[in-house]
Write a protein that holds these residues in place. Structure first.
Motif, short mmCIF file in Angstrom:
data_model
loop_
_atom_site.label_atom_id
_atom_site.label_comp_id
_atom_site.label_asym_id
_atom_site.label_seq_id
_atom_site.Cartn_x
_atom_site.Cartn_y
_atom_site.Cartn_z
N LEU A 95 0.82 -1.21 0.00
CA LEU A 95 0.00 0.00 0.00
C LEU A 95 0.86 1.26 0.00
O LEU A 95 0.73 2.12 -0.87
N TYR A 96 1.74 1.38 0.98
CA TYR A 96 2.61 2.56 1.06
C TYR A 96 3.82 2.22 1.91
O TYR A 96 3.81 1.25 2.69
N THR A 97 4.88 3.01 1.74
CA THR A 97 6.11 2.81 2.49
C THR A 97 6.52 4.12 3.15
O THR A 97 6.54 5.17 2.49
N ILE A 98 6.85 4.06 4.43
CA ILE A 98 7.40 5.20 5.16
C ILE A 98 8.91 5.08 5.10
O ILE A 98 9.50 4.09 5.55
N GLU A 117 10.12 5.64 -9.37
CA GLU A 117 9.53 4.53 -8.62
C GLU A 117 8.03 4.66 -8.42
O GLU A 117 7.39 3.75 -7.90
N GLY A 118 7.45 5.79 -8.80
CA GLY A 118 6.01 5.98 -8.63
C GLY A 118 5.71 7.25 -7.86
O GLY A 118 6.47 8.22 -7.91
N ILE A 130 3.69 6.05 -2.08
CA ILE A 130 2.38 5.44 -2.27
C ILE A 130 2.46 4.44 -3.42
O ILE A 130 2.74 4.80 -4.57
N HIS A 131 2.25 3.17 -3.10
CA HIS A 131 2.29 2.11 -4.11
C HIS A 131 0.90 1.83 -4.70
O HIS A 131 0.79 1.50 -5.88
N ASP A 132 -0.13 1.94 -3.88
CA ASP A 132 -1.49 1.62 -4.31
C ASP A 132 -2.22 2.91 -4.65
O ASP A 132 -2.47 3.75 -3.77
N PRO A 133 -2.55 3.15 -5.92
CA PRO A 133 -3.17 4.42 -6.32
C PRO A 133 -4.51 4.69 -5.66
O PRO A 133 -4.98 5.83 -5.65
#
Length: 459
Positions: free
Chosen positions: A95-98, A129-130, A144-147
């Motif tokens: 979902l996301y990475t801190i 990377e997005g 944020i990996h999941d839009p």
């Protein structure tokens, strides 16, 4: 931060640039920008740390090799030191990475309301990377990996049937902890310190200086990152095709003895806002001013594919990206219009006619700073061929350009004062009109400053 409070799918990793090694006595040496040591680790914790050193892992995966030792305590130690990145997952999906780059803030004691909103300083952008969410005063970035999460940035109460409430709650808590949220849309306008800063100003300040985000010069300063990938932009700008106007060359040897002293011109320098159109600046005076302040005295190679320049004012790395464009309304002996000062040949090359709408706009905008709204005799536009600086410098390139603008402005001020001319630096300019007049891509060359030059009105 407590690792055990995250869903079991959450993956932890040593933050970028951090590695660890075990000494003969069992101490773990961590190598972020500032070395740290972890002592008093159990055998199981050492095994868990070795697992983490090999790549991202969940708490369960580390606990499996720890033999029952307290992995959560180890994770908390690493997280409190800003050494762990956290990738939150749901249903097997990132979902996301801190990603920390500084010392993490304590977890907020209270939760923000669902009406909380992003800080005005938060910036979402794309890189290789997005999507990444950044804040100049935060201690981390949030990738944020999941839009689907992007919709939540417009309001944490945004409906999305595909996102469980637990995911939205965790995301909100982390946005709050990371420093991206404020209680309401007006929160940052109630304090002078946050209202007075604009988003681009604060970003520019933080991104062009060293700090928590940038602690080494690996990708900062004069790295010559483009060498071997792109040719260095030429020291000399491509000539404009019109018939050049030959300029006289002043006798600098005579100026050395006849000029007022440096102390005199420093003390006598003023910003002139009233000019004498009955006795305008002459073309020879303009020629002398340009020669004394901005001519190219020479070039020399500096390694394969690099050429450095010498001019009368200092410039970082001797790349000299600034170009001067006199926009002439009233100069004795010189036709009105826009010119480029060819500092190599010491000539003026025509750029745009006096009746050009862009020239009219360029001359009109400075009138706001002149007495009775008059137009300047000469508007000296300072432009930057940014690639000359950006080819060598990372992060600080535009900051360096603006420093060079200030240096050149002061050089022009002092020379003009010594010559008895009036000068007034402008704190704004019409960049669109400049781009239209020169017909050059703004990413290649852009207006970065301007000065009014002319003969001062009688006192």
């Amino acid at each position: 931060m407590s690792a055990v409070n995250y869903p079991d799918q959450t993956r932890f990793a040593l933050r970028d640039g951090v590695t660890c090694s075990t000494t003969p006595v069992g101490t773990v040496q961590l190598n972020p920008p500032h070395n740290q040591q972890l002592t008093d680790l159990t055998a199981g914790q050492l095994q868990a740390l070795k697992t983490l050193n090999r790549g991202p892992a969940t708490v369960s995966e580390m606990a499996a090799v720890a033999g029952g030792d307290d992995v959560a305590a180890l994770m908390d130690r690493l997280a409190d030191g800003g050494l762990l990145s956290v990738t939150v997952r749901n249903s097997g999906r990132d979902l996301y990475t801190i990603r920390p780059f500084g010392q993490p803030a304590p977890r907020p004691a209270t939760s923000l309301p669902w009406s909380a909103t992003l800080s005005k300083f938060a910036v979402l952008h794309r890189d290789s990377e997005g999507f990444v969410l950044e804040h100049p005063r935060a201690w981390c970035d949030l990738r944020i990996h999941d839009p689907r999460l992007l919709a939540l940035l417009d309001g944490l109460g945004a409906a999305d049937a595909n996102l469980p409430i637990a995911v939205k709650s965790q995301f909100a808590e982390d946005l709050h902890w990371c420093g991206f949220l404020v209680p309401d849309a007006d929160a940052e306008d109630r304090e002078f310190t946050t209202r007075s800063w604009s988003t681009p100003d604060l970003w520019f300040h933080r991104r062009s200086t060293l700090g928590e985000r940038t602690v080494t010069q690996k990708h900062f300063g004069s790295t010559k990152w483009a060498k071997g990938q792109f040719p260095q932009p030429d020291a000399r700008k491509t000539r404009y095709p019109g018939e050049p106007v030959t300029l006289t060359v002043p006798d600098l040897a005579a100026k050395r003895s006849d000029d007022p002293t440096l102390t005199a011109v420093l003390e006598d320098r003023v910003s002139t806002r009233a000019f004498d159109d009955a006795r305008p600046i002459t073309v020879d005076q303009l020629a002398e001013l340009l020669y004394r302040t901005a001519r190219t005295r020479g070039t020399h190679p500096a390694g394969e594919g690099e050429e450095l320049v010498s001019r009368p004012y200092p410039s970082g790395g001797s790349v000299y990206e600034l170009e001067l464009y006199p926009v002439v309304r009233h100069v004795a002996g010189l036709a009105p219009g826009m010119y480029h000062y060819d500092s190599f040949d010491h000539v003026l090359r025509p750029v745009a006619a006096s009746d050009s709408p862009t020239v009219t706009k360029l001359l009109k905008s400075p009138s706001a700073t002149l007495v009775e709204g008059s137009e300047p005799q000469v508007l000296l536009v300072l432009a930057a061929r940014c690639g000359r600086v950006m080819w060598a410098y990372e992060q600080v390139a535009y900051a360096n350009i603006l420093k060079h603008v200030g240096i050149l402005m002061q050089t022009i001020y002092l020379a003009a004062t010594a010559m008895g001319l009036g000068a007034c630096a402008q704190d704004f300019g019409d960049t669109a009109a400049f781009a239209a007049a020169t017909d050059v891509d703004e990413l290649e060359e852009c207006s970065v400053g301007s000065m009014i030059i002319g003969s001062p009105a009688p006192q």
